[in-house]
Design a protein around this motif. Structure first.
Motif, PDB file in Angstrom:
ATOM      1  N   ARG A 154      18.356  -0.447  -2.386  1.00  0.00           N
ATOM      2  CA  ARG A 154      17.065   0.238  -2.165  1.00  0.00           C
ATOM      3  C   ARG A 154      15.919  -0.489  -2.868  1.00  0.00           C
ATOM      4  N   ILE A 155      16.145  -0.886  -4.090  1.00  0.00           N
ATOM      5  CA  ILE A 155      15.108  -1.600  -4.835  1.00  0.00           C
ATOM      6  C   ILE A 155      14.764  -2.920  -4.148  1.00  0.00           C
ATOM      7  N   SER A 156      15.784  -3.601  -3.642  1.00  0.00           N
ATOM      8  CA  SER A 156      15.540  -4.846  -2.908  1.00  0.00           C
ATOM      9  C   SER A 156      14.796  -4.591  -1.602  1.00  0.00           C
ATOM     10  N   TYR A 157      15.152  -3.516  -0.899  1.00  0.00           N
ATOM     11  CA  TYR A 157      14.425  -3.163   0.327  1.00  0.00           C
ATOM     12  C   TYR A 157      12.940  -2.961   0.013  1.00  0.00           C
ATOM     13  N   ASN A 158      12.678  -2.210  -1.064  1.00  0.00           N
ATOM     14  CA  ASN A 158      11.284  -1.945  -1.424  1.00  0.00           C
ATOM     15  C   ASN A 158      10.548  -3.228  -1.801  1.00  0.00           C
ATOM     16  N   ALA A 159      11.259  -4.147  -2.436  1.00  0.00           N
ATOM     17  CA  ALA A 159      10.641  -5.433  -2.768  1.00  0.00           C
ATOM     18  C   ALA A 159      10.278  -6.200  -1.501  1.00  0.00           C
ATOM     19  N   THR A 160      11.149  -6.142  -0.494  1.00  0.00           N
ATOM     20  CA  THR A 160      10.852  -6.784   0.784  1.00  0.00           C
ATOM     21  C   THR A 160       9.632  -6.156   1.441  1.00  0.00           C
ATOM     22  N   VAL A 161       9.584  -4.825   1.448  1.00  0.00           N
ATOM     23  CA  VAL A 161       8.430  -4.133   2.032  1.00  0.00           C
ATOM     24  C   VAL A 161       7.151  -4.570   1.331  1.00  0.00           C
ATOM     25  N   GLN A 162       7.193  -4.618  -0.002  1.00  0.00           N
ATOM     26  CA  GLN A 162       6.004  -5.019  -0.756  1.00  0.00           C
ATOM     27  C   GLN A 162       5.622  -6.467  -0.449  1.00  0.00           C
ATOM     28  N   THR A 163       6.622  -7.335  -0.336  1.00  0.00           N
ATOM     29  CA  THR A 163       6.349  -8.738  -0.026  1.00  0.00           C
ATOM     30  C   THR A 163       5.660  -8.883   1.326  1.00  0.00           C
ATOM     31  N   VAL A 164       6.137  -8.144   2.314  1.00  0.00           N
ATOM     32  CA  VAL A 164       5.549  -8.203   3.653  1.00  0.00           C
ATOM     33  C   VAL A 164       4.128  -7.650   3.635  1.00  0.00           C
ATOM     34  N   VAL A 165       3.912  -6.566   2.901  1.00  0.00           N
ATOM     35  CA  VAL A 165       2.564  -5.988   2.800  1.00  0.00           C
ATOM     36  C   VAL A 165       1.620  -6.971   2.119  1.00  0.00           C
ATOM     37  N   THR A 166       2.083  -7.593   1.040  1.00  0.00           N
ATOM     38  CA  THR A 166       1.245  -8.556   0.326  1.00  0.00           C
ATOM     39  C   THR A 166       0.899  -9.753   1.194  1.00  0.00           C
ATOM     40  N   ALA A 167       1.877 -10.211   1.975  1.00  0.00           N
ATOM     41  CA  ALA A 167       1.643 -11.361   2.848  1.00  0.00           C
ATOM     42  C   ALA A 167       0.679 -11.045   3.982  1.00  0.00           C
ATOM     43  N   ASN A 168       0.514  -9.754   4.272  1.00  0.00           N
ATOM     44  CA  ASN A 168      -0.390  -9.323   5.354  1.00  0.00           C
ATOM     45  C   ASN A 168      -1.396  -8.321   4.801  1.00  0.00           C
ATOM     46  N   SER A 169      -1.949  -8.651   3.641  1.00  0.00           N
ATOM     47  CA  SER A 169      -2.751  -7.680   2.892  1.00  0.00           C
ATOM     48  C   SER A 169      -4.008  -7.220   3.627  1.00  0.00           C
ATOM     49  N   ALA A 170      -4.520  -8.022   4.543  1.00  0.00           N
ATOM     50  CA  ALA A 170      -5.720  -7.612   5.270  1.00  0.00           C
ATOM     51  C   ALA A 170      -5.406  -6.640   6.396  1.00  0.00           C
ATOM     52  N   ARG A 171      -4.131  -6.544   6.733  1.00  0.00           N
ATOM     53  CA  ARG A 171      -3.782  -5.760   7.925  1.00  0.00           C
ATOM     54  C   ARG A 171      -2.795  -4.632   7.668  1.00  0.00           C
ATOM     55  N   LEU A 172      -2.187  -4.609   6.481  1.00  0.00           N
ATOM     56  CA  LEU A 172      -1.185  -3.593   6.202  1.00  0.00           C
ATOM     57  C   LEU A 172      -1.524  -2.789   4.952  1.00  0.00           C
ATOM     58  N   ALA A 173      -1.292  -1.492   5.027  1.00  0.00           N
ATOM     59  CA  ALA A 173      -1.380  -0.607   3.872  1.00  0.00           C
ATOM     60  C   ALA A 173       0.028  -0.144   3.524  1.00  0.00           C
ATOM     61  N   LEU A 174       0.276   0.109   2.236  1.00  0.00           N
ATOM     62  CA  LEU A 174       1.577   0.586   1.793  1.00  0.00           C
ATOM     63  C   LEU A 174       1.471   2.042   1.369  1.00  0.00           C
ATOM     64  N   ALA A 175       2.237   2.893   2.032  1.00  0.00           N
ATOM     65  CA  ALA A 175       2.372   4.282   1.611  1.00  0.00           C
ATOM     66  C   ALA A 175       3.533   4.342   0.620  1.00  0.00           C
ATOM     67  N   ASP A 176       3.227   4.595  -0.630  1.00  0.00           N
ATOM     68  CA  ASP A 176       4.245   4.560  -1.682  1.00  0.00           C
ATOM     69  C   ASP A 176       4.971   5.907  -1.752  1.00  0.00           C
ATOM     70  N   ILE A 177       5.869   6.110  -0.807  1.00  0.00           N
ATOM     71  CA  ILE A 177       6.649   7.345  -0.743  1.00  0.00           C
ATOM     72  C   ILE A 177       7.514   7.494  -1.986  1.00  0.00           C
ATOM     73  N   ASP A 178       8.042   6.395  -2.473  1.00  0.00           N
ATOM     74  CA  ASP A 178       8.886   6.410  -3.663  1.00  0.00           C
ATOM     75  C   ASP A 178       8.142   7.029  -4.845  1.00  0.00           C
ATOM     76  N   SER A 179       6.948   6.533  -5.124  1.00  0.00           N
ATOM     77  CA  SER A 179       6.171   7.047  -6.256  1.00  0.00           C
ATOM     78  C   SER A 179       5.736   8.488  -6.036  1.00  0.00           C
ATOM     79  N   ALA A 180       5.390   8.817  -4.810  1.00  0.00           N
ATOM     80  CA  ALA A 180       4.929  10.178  -4.523  1.00  0.00           C
ATOM     81  C   ALA A 180       6.032  11.197  -4.811  1.00  0.00           C
ATOM     82  N   LEU A 181       7.256  10.906  -4.366  1.00  0.00           N
ATOM     83  CA  LEU A 181       8.348  11.840  -4.607  1.00  0.00           C
ATOM     84  C   LEU A 181       8.774  11.830  -6.070  1.00  0.00           C
ATOM     85  N   GLU A 182       8.747  10.674  -6.719  1.00  0.00           N
ATOM     86  CA  GLU A 182       9.049  10.616  -8.149  1.00  0.00           C
ATOM     87  C   GLU A 182       8.049  11.460  -8.937  1.00  0.00           C
TER      88      GLU A 182
END
Length: 348
Positions: free
Chosen positions: A250-278
């Motif tokens: 799961r942690i690795s999946y989230n790292a991949t999601v973050q990497t993809v968002v960062t690589a497309n920072s002008a076009r993608l937003a990240l909804a941090d469901i993990d932090s919201a539920l925590e």
């Protein structure tokens, strides 16, 4: 998928292709939990459901699949923007917290009967430890064997007897006891189901499905009770190594999601469901639109449905606020946040 094929007969039969060719301006992409939840729900039994590799497995790896999916969306329409969600910790959801590790109540008579049944097994373990050198048993195995005694008492919170595939198989050592005449052939046969068993600790986790199996009899035989005299099957319990593997994925999946968002920072937003539920778990409750919600099943405030993992209507409304907030923050939008008072929770 059938709709895709009918509408776009020249395209590959996938939802992503349809979304990418539909000439939209915005998308929401959320895989939710399927890459690891089913594996966990089946007790980490890969024969029931696999755990998606985080990476390093060619096209089967999560990083490759996720990158390809987002790339297919963004690459087909340079004006397209979107929001993606990450993965929360499922082990803090009611599906994995509702059944405690020590849920078995026994009265005095039953506890005595069960204890008598395991007297021979415990004696065999003691015999191995007492004659460790003769049987080639290392100090490490002596210590392990010492943790594998089975004990039940007249209390409400006995631990569960489980199979643990990470334990040393004591079969060859039980054979050794038989070969030197310490146990009979019949006693050796009786020990066969218990070569890799132990009772649970607080580090083990039960999926909700275990609750319907614990304490039931096998074949209607009152002497064969799941979790007591019969080791609970692998699919109904998560041992520490399986829990760690799932969390690492799961942690690795989230790292991949973050990497993809960062690589497309002008076009993608990240909804941090993990932090919201925590955050909701840490606070134990939240109030939105004068509605109190809690991170559990309990009506009328709980955000989860009866299966303990899928949100109810109000729970999904809460998650939608996380997505909307991410969109508003990233793209300076003014989408109204979902009004939780308009969505029902699980009824009493």
């Amino acid at each position: 998928a059938l709709y895709d094929k009918l509408q776009y007969p020249g395209c590959a039969n996938t939802i992503i292709v349809y979304a990418a060719t539909a000439c939209g301006s915005f998308f929401l992409f959320y895989l939710v939990l399927d890459d690891f939840f089913l594996y966990a729900a089946f007790g980490g039994d890969p024969t029931k459901a696999p755990l998606t590799p985080a990476s390093g497995a060619g096209a089967a790896g999560f990083d490759v699949q996720y990158g390809a999916a987002i790339g297919a969306l963004l690459g087909s329409n340079t004006d397209l923007k979107g929001v993606v969600g990450n993965f929360p910790n499922i082990f803090k959801m009611p599906h994995f917290t509702s059944v405690p590790y020590n849920p078995i109540p026994l009265d005095a008579a039953t506890a005595t009967a069960v204890g008598s049944g395991f007297a021979g097994y415990n004696a065999a373990l003691d015999g191995l430890v007492a004659n460790a050198a003769a049987f080639g048993i290392s100090d490490a195995l002596k210590t392990e064997i010492g943790t594998r005694h089975v004990n039940f008492a007249a209390v409400a919170n006995n631990k569960v007897l489980i199979l643990d595939e990470t334990l040393t198989d004591l079969g060859p050592y039980f054979d050794g006891l038989k070969n030197v005449g310490a146990i009979t052939a019949e006693q050796r046969t009786a020990l066969a189901p218990y070569q890799m068993v132990r009772q649970t600790t607080s580090s083990d986790i039960f999926p909700l499905s275990a609750g319907s199996v614990l304490g039931t009899t096998v074949g209607g035989n009152p002497l064969l009770v799941n979790g007591v005299s019969v080791p609970l099957a692998d699919q109904y319990v998560l041992i520490p190594s399986e829990i760690q593997a799932i969390e690492a994925a799961r942690i690795s999946y989230n790292a991949t999601v973050q990497t993809v968002v960062t690589a497309n920072s002008a076009r993608l937003a990240l909804a941090d469901i993990d932090s919201a539920l925590e955050g909701l778990i840490a606070a134990r409750a939240g109030v939105y639109n004068n509605v109190t919600i809690t991170p559990n099943i309990n009506p009328p405030t709980g955000i989860y449905s009866e299966d303990g993992v899928h949100p109810n209507s109000r729970g999904y409304a809460f998650l939608s606020r996380v997505f909307i907030s991410a969109i508003n923050t990233k793209f300076t939008a003014t989408i109204p946040l979902t009004d939780l008072s308009k969505y029902k929770a699980t009824a009493l």
